[in-house]
Each structure stands twice: as structure tokens, then as C-alpha cells.
Design an enzyme around this catalytic site. Sequence first.
Site, PDB file in Angstrom:
ATOM      1  N   GLU A   1     -90.489   9.962  52.250  1.00  0.00           N
ATOM      2  CA  GLU A   1     -89.126  10.450  52.026  1.00  0.00           C
ATOM      3  C   GLU A   1     -89.086  11.960  52.267  1.00  0.00           C
ATOM      4  OE1 GLU A   1     -87.984   9.923  47.938  1.00  0.00           O
ATOM      5  OE2 GLU A   1     -86.114  11.027  48.173  1.00  0.00           O
TER       6      GLU A   1
ATOM      7  N   ASP B   1     -90.244  10.068  46.246  1.00  0.00           N
ATOM      8  CA  ASP B   1     -90.233  10.815  44.992  1.00  0.00           C
ATOM      9  C   ASP B   1     -90.175   9.849  43.815  1.00  0.00           C
ATOM     10  OD1 ASP B   1     -90.172  13.129  46.430  1.00  0.00           O
ATOM     11  OD2 ASP B   1     -88.008  13.468  46.210  1.00  0.00           O
TER      12      ASP B   1
ATOM     13  N   ASP C   1     -88.285   9.394  41.393  1.00  0.00           N
ATOM     14  CA  ASP C   1     -86.991   9.517  40.712  1.00  0.00           C
ATOM     15  C   ASP C   1     -86.056   8.403  41.199  1.00  0.00           C
ATOM     16  OD1 ASP C   1     -86.218  10.228  43.251  1.00  0.00           O
ATOM     17  OD2 ASP C   1     -85.923  12.349  42.802  1.00  0.00           O
TER      18      ASP C   1
ATOM     19  N   ASP D   1     -83.507   8.366  43.216  1.00  0.00           N
ATOM     20  CA  ASP D   1     -83.291   8.339  44.669  1.00  0.00           C
ATOM     21  C   ASP D   1     -84.487   7.716  45.376  1.00  0.00           C
ATOM     22  OD1 ASP D   1     -80.800   9.188  45.094  1.00  0.00           O
ATOM     23  OD2 ASP D   1     -81.306  11.259  45.661  1.00  0.00           O
TER      24      ASP D   1
END
Length: 654
Positions: free
Chosen positions: A437, A510, A512, A514
Amino acid sequence: MDDIKQPIDIEQAEKGYTAQDIELLSEMEGVRKRPGMYIGSTNSTGLHHLVWEIVDNGVDEAVNGYGDKIYVTIRKDGSIEVEDEGRGIPVDMHASGIPAVQLIYTTLHSGGKFSDKNYSTSAGLHGVGATVTNALSEFCDVTIYRLGKIYHIRFEDGGKLVTPLEVLGTTRKHGTVVRFKPDKRIFSTVEFKWDTISNHLQEEAFLLKKVHFILKDERANLSREFYYEKGLSEYVLNLNQNKEPLGPILYFEDENSQIKIELAMQWCIKDYNENIYSYANSVRTHDGGTHETGLRLGLTRAVNDWATQNGIIKESQKLDGNDIREGLTAVISVKVPEKILEYEGQTKGKLGTPAALSAVNDFTYQSVVHYLAEHKDFAVDLIKKVQTSKEAREAARKAKEAARTGKKSKKEDFIISDKLAAAQSKDYSQNELFIVEGDSAGGSAKTGRDRLHQAILPLRGKPLNTDSVTMERMLQNVEFSTIINTIGAGVGADFDVEDAKYGKIIIMTDADTDGAHIQILLLTFFYNYMKPLITHGMVYLACPPLYGVYKKTEPSKIIYCQNGQDLAAAKEKIGPGYAIKRYKGLGEMNAEQLAATTMNKATRQLLQVKIDDPLVVEKRISILMGKDPSLRRNWIEENVKFNDEDTFIKEVAK
Ligand code: 1YM
């Protein structure tokens, strides 16, 4: 003789060990010493194997026509109980002076070795199963209702006889009740999982129509019954619950031949996979085998013959099996007599019986040709769909060729991205593709990687949600056409896992929400278009650290933590004067840190993406992608843990 001599010869039992007792005991000890050999593992999967072994014995009774209900009850004390309404396990005394039920629960070869009768069953393994369950349990209690009497026998501590077979009274019931509690010294977990057991029983119920499976969980006051009058048809209905069907479910059954065949199938549109699930003697054959080959051959022949005979295609334009099977969901279950039952390879994953190939091939051909002839409108729709698949596949093949030869096709999209940092090795199975990402993390990953075996493909932004678009639309997406070309093994029905240029595809995002979303979108793509990558265990999630903990006086010596538990351990290790850094994204780590924590084979952790049970996937998709938001909310509340972050924030605030 069926009845036991009463009273049981206690004297003999108390005399101490005979040579045979020692042999029996050592067999049980063998199971305890190497449980993996009998149940695969000692984790949750192995734990549940104990249940399947006992359930299978009850199922065999039902298959043979004795009883149509199987009860499974999870008890509060950590034990589980399985009950059937069959004939009851035999209690007659064997020549050795040991009752049959005791032999069945304490010897691995109760079929031939000790018992007069050969109690071999359809799967061929039973009898072994009961002994294995007993050997790995704290206690195992068997109550038998048979020929008017209630019998009871109890084992404890890995199968040691504590209550010899006794008669408790008289009854008009018949059946067997087995209650056992797995040994916590053997298993890494002894917690029975509702979902695992419920899914398994549902699968059994689909395969064994008209038998009730009743599951109860006394820990949570849950209960559920599985009963399918239409068997495999309902299996297919469930598998396709989130898809758009093309026509009805076709169902064919041949109960009268030597090899019994049951087959259900349905095509769906906007599904580019081939979804064939096969079983031999009620055991899933993950790697297919002769029955699956027979199905493919018979189906291809049938569709082609019907289409040519009805003038829809010319003899020279024969339809390809891959196109015929695109979007097909099929479940085939065969029952093969023991004497001709063969498997290929070490496990029972691939059926080898040659006769199953011709039997299924002929049966499928006859059934499908007959069906098409009687349902002309459907047949025409189906062949139209197959022709569309063919066109799409040809386009995809051109893309694959372009990728292989390095030639640009007319569309810019089809070149391998200049963003790809390729691996040097040509030993493809050893190579790893990191899909990363963001460009900044991509940069660190390129610098920190092992150039020989690791390739990096950075992604721009959020990938397309491929669940709601057609294959044509997906192919126009730059990110996905890049991924397809980079992997180099085609797409959809044309995908061939053997051609993959990487042994591992690793999604690195990541830690998180997202990142989680990107993971889901990529997994949705792999699931929809390259399912064999997942079924072959080649798709992984990277696990970047969430926290770094260090002593304030030594900021370069960082302990990386994946979760709250690791964090607590690290804090304790460092003692007073620690500091915590929370990593919000991959980009916050430099190349060296990213490599050490997330990419280096020696130090990283990967999560392998698996599909154990196709039904579970479909159920989850219907919850997560479906129309009812309350189902989704419940699932997230029950399964997604946000607490780690919260506790951490509280701590920092301190
Ligand atoms: C809840 C578990 O074990 N039921 C059961 C088992 C058996 C029989 C009946 C049985 C079989 C036969 C004759 C036969 C047996 N299992 C084994 C072995 N329920 C459960 N119900 N009479 C009764 O096959 O001829 C032997 S007998 F070995 F497979 F475990």
C-alpha cells in the site's frame, strides 16, 4: 451371541496386567505420544477431529439405515456428547474375554484383530477413531441402549478402564451415547467452537439427506438443527446464496450402481471461477481425483454434443471445458465400495479409483444431455454464456501472452508496471510478490527487500471493489491488470496456478482500517479471479508491528509488538523507564526496520489466507457484503477487536 455374561469377570480384571492388556495400553500410549499421526495436529483442528470421529460412527449407523437423528451437545464442563439412535455398539464378549465395545474403544484395529466380527465401515477408518478419541480424553463415557438393556462403560485419563462394562437397567430405546472431555495436557486449546462444529454438521447434513443433526451448546444456550430433504441441491443453493444464478439447480442421482453418485450443479453469472466440490464416501476430496475428472469430461461432452446436434455450434467450433465450467458451482458425492476404494498420494485428498472416472463420466453425460434436451431455453442461455466466457478468456489469454513475451499489446494497461521491482531469481516457487500500500512504503520495501527472491509492487490508492463489476470492467482497471500480468498465470477460468511466477503473494498494508479495507479488496479480487492461489495456500498477509517498545536510555534497541499481549510482555522485559512508539503506517518505518519486522523470512510473521470450508466463506460474504446492515454490525461487534488501540491510548495518556 449378543448379550454379555453377567457379572463381568472382575477377578480377571483385578489380577493385574496380562500380555494383552499391556499391548492394549501401549497402543493407547502410542496415540498419546504421537497424536499428530492420528488427528493431524493438537490445535483446535485436531481437537475437533475427536468429535468428528465419534460423529462419523453415528453417521455410519444412519447411512446403514439405523436411526435418522444425531445429537451433539457441548456441555458446560468442557465435555461434548454425541448420541445416535442406531443399533447400539455391540457389547458381546469377544474370545479374549473383553467386550466388543471395550475393544472398539481401546484398540486401533478392532475390526480384525480382536473382534470376531469385522465392524469395518464405509470410511474404513472407524474403530480407530473411537480409540483415538478415548486415548486423548480426560474421560470417555459410553452408554449403549441395545436389545432391551442399558449398558455403560467408562474410561479415564487417556483411555484407562475405570468402570468395566455394566448393565444399568432395561430400556425400549436403542442407540449410543458417547460423552468425552479432551485432555488439556494434549491440546493447545480444549475449547469447542460452535461455528466449527455447526459448519461440520451442516456439511454432513447436506451429504446425508433426510438425517437430522441437532446441535446444542449448553454454555450459551444455543441450538440448531440441520436437516436437508434435498441434500446436495440445498448445498448448492447455499453456496450460491450471494450470486446471480443462470437457471435452476440441476440434480442427478444414481443410487443403484456399484458406485453411487449424487450430483448437483448450477451456473451463475458474474462468477469467473470454477467451483467444484467433491466427496468420496462423505470425505471431502480437496485435490479432486477420478470422480472430478469424470464430471469434467462428461459435462464437456454433453454440452458440446447437445450444441452441435442442435446446430448451435459447428463441429469445428467445439466449446472448451474451461469455458463451460466458468461460473459453475457443482457438488459431487460418490460412494465407492471399500474393495475398490483407492486414493492417490499420502492423504485422502484425491480419489484414485479408476472405475469412478468412467461411472461419473457416463452418468454426467447421460443426465446432462437428457436435461438439456428437455429444457431447451435454459440450454440456449447456457451456451450463450459459454460463448461469452470464451471471448473473455481469449482476451485474457492475449494479455497473458503479452506479459510473457514482454510485448506490448494494443492497450497500455497490459504491460507489466514499471513500478514493479522484480525478483532476480528464476526459481519462481521461491519468489515472493509483495503488494504494498502506497508509494512511500513501496520505496522502503524496495530498498529493504531480498533482491534475489522478493519483488515489490506498490499500489496507488484503493483498489476497485471487484465484487460488483464484470470481468471486462475489472480488466480495464490498471491496478488489477498489473497484478494479473505480474503474476503471469491468467485470470478467471483461464487461471493456471502452475504458471504463477511467485510462490507467495504477500499483501502488505498499514495496520489500520484503510489497510484492512485494502486487504479485503485485494482478497476479494483473488477470491473472485484467482481462487486456486488461495486454495493452494499461496496468499498471505504481512503483519507489520503495531508498537515499538524501548528503554528511554537505549532508543535504538526496539522490541517490536504485533498486539497488546506482545506489548505487555515487552514492557515487563524492559522494566521501568520504557517508551512506546505506535506505528500508524508502514511509511513510518525506514527500510531497515520494515525489512527486519515485516519482510525478512527469519524474523517476520505472515498470516496464510485459507478457505477451509466454502460454506463459511459464502456465509461471511453474505453477512459482510449483503443487504442486512444489522447482521454486519453484529458480526463486527463480535469479531473485530478495537480494544487494543483504546487500552493503548489510555496508557499513553497516563
Ligand atoms: C455416538 C457414536 O458409535 N454408534 C454405533 C457404532 C457401531 C454400531 C452402531 C454397530 C455397528 C455394527 C453392528 C456393524 C459400531 N461402530 C464400530 C466401530 N455412535 C456409535 N452404532 N452393530 C452396531 O458395523 O456391523 C463397531 S460397531 F468400530 F466402527 F467403532
